[in-house]
Design an enzyme around this catalytic site. Sequence first.
Site, mmCIF file in Angstrom:
data_model
loop_
_atom_site.group_PDB
_atom_site.id
_atom_site.type_symbol
_atom_site.label_atom_id
_atom_site.label_comp_id
_atom_site.label_asym_id
_atom_site.label_seq_id
_atom_site.Cartn_x
_atom_site.Cartn_y
_atom_site.Cartn_z
ATOM 1 C CE LYS A 41 3.999 8.889 6.529
ATOM 2 N NZ LYS A 41 2.660 9.471 6.283
ATOM 3 N N GLY A 42 7.152 8.683 0.265
ATOM 4 C CA GLY A 42 7.213 7.898 -0.964
ATOM 5 C C GLY A 42 8.602 7.468 -1.405
ATOM 6 C CG ASP A 101 1.836 13.772 -11.182
ATOM 7 O OD1 ASP A 101 1.690 13.515 -12.386
ATOM 8 O OD2 ASP A 101 0.866 13.945 -10.416
ATOM 9 C CE LYS A 129 1.914 9.650 -12.335
ATOM 10 N NZ LYS A 129 0.612 9.870 -11.660
ATOM 11 C CB VAL A 151 2.146 3.762 -10.611
ATOM 12 C CG1 VAL A 151 1.868 3.639 -12.103
ATOM 13 C CG2 VAL A 151 3.093 4.935 -10.336
ATOM 14 C CG ASP A 157 0.290 6.884 -0.567
ATOM 15 O OD1 ASP A 157 1.023 7.667 -1.200
ATOM 16 O OD2 ASP A 157 -0.727 7.254 0.055
ATOM 17 N NE ARG A 163 3.187 5.607 2.215
ATOM 18 C CZ ARG A 163 3.208 6.749 1.530
ATOM 19 N NH1 ARG A 163 4.003 6.885 0.497
ATOM 20 N NH2 ARG A 163 2.440 7.758 1.891
#
Length: 176
Positions: A41-42, A101, A129, A151, A157, A163
């Site tokens: 969902k990010g 990440d 990152k 973050v 989230d 979010r």
Amino acid sequence: MIELGETLFDQETISSKVGELAERISRDYAGRKLLLVSILKGAVIFTADLMRMITIPVEVEFISVSSYGPALESSGEVTISKDLDVDIAGKHVLLVDTIVDTGETIDSLLRLFAGRKPASIQVVVLLDKKDRRKTPVPLAYRGFEIPNKFVVGYGLDCEHLYRNLPYIAEVFRATQ
Ligand code: IMP
Ligand code: MG
């Protein structure tokens, strides 16, 4: 207790970076059929903003993967919980995520999609990152490099919350 720390990027800074990325993408894909694949969902908010600033015709599809549990650390395993609704064969695919990440999520999707024979496949991320990378991934479009901080905001989230923040901030667990 989860607490918000300093703001890394405010709304205006995010918006101008998304605009820059959209401009480059619009230029690079001019004359080609572009399919954005947004990772739920990010990436929802980043995708919504990015696609509205892209000036060429674009399709959008969503895929849902789980790589993180509720905790702050990656489980290292990526499973697909909702696959694409369309065949990507012959299409120019741009994978959209807000943050990279360890690289495991994007790497596994790139490997999965390669087998589906798209015309091309590239990646756009807003945040990188870099120091956390375990698996190298090619990032054709990258907004900001950030230090190793967890973050939230702008779609990202922590335990399903934050979010909706229109900015990006550090989050940490307060020790009691
Ligand atoms: P990777 O597979 O380790 O590259 O993780 C990518 C996914 O982990 C992203 O799509 C995010 O959902 C999540 N993630 C990684 N870092 C953060 C963070 O700092 N805040 C929120 N989510 C994060
Ligand atoms: Mg998450």
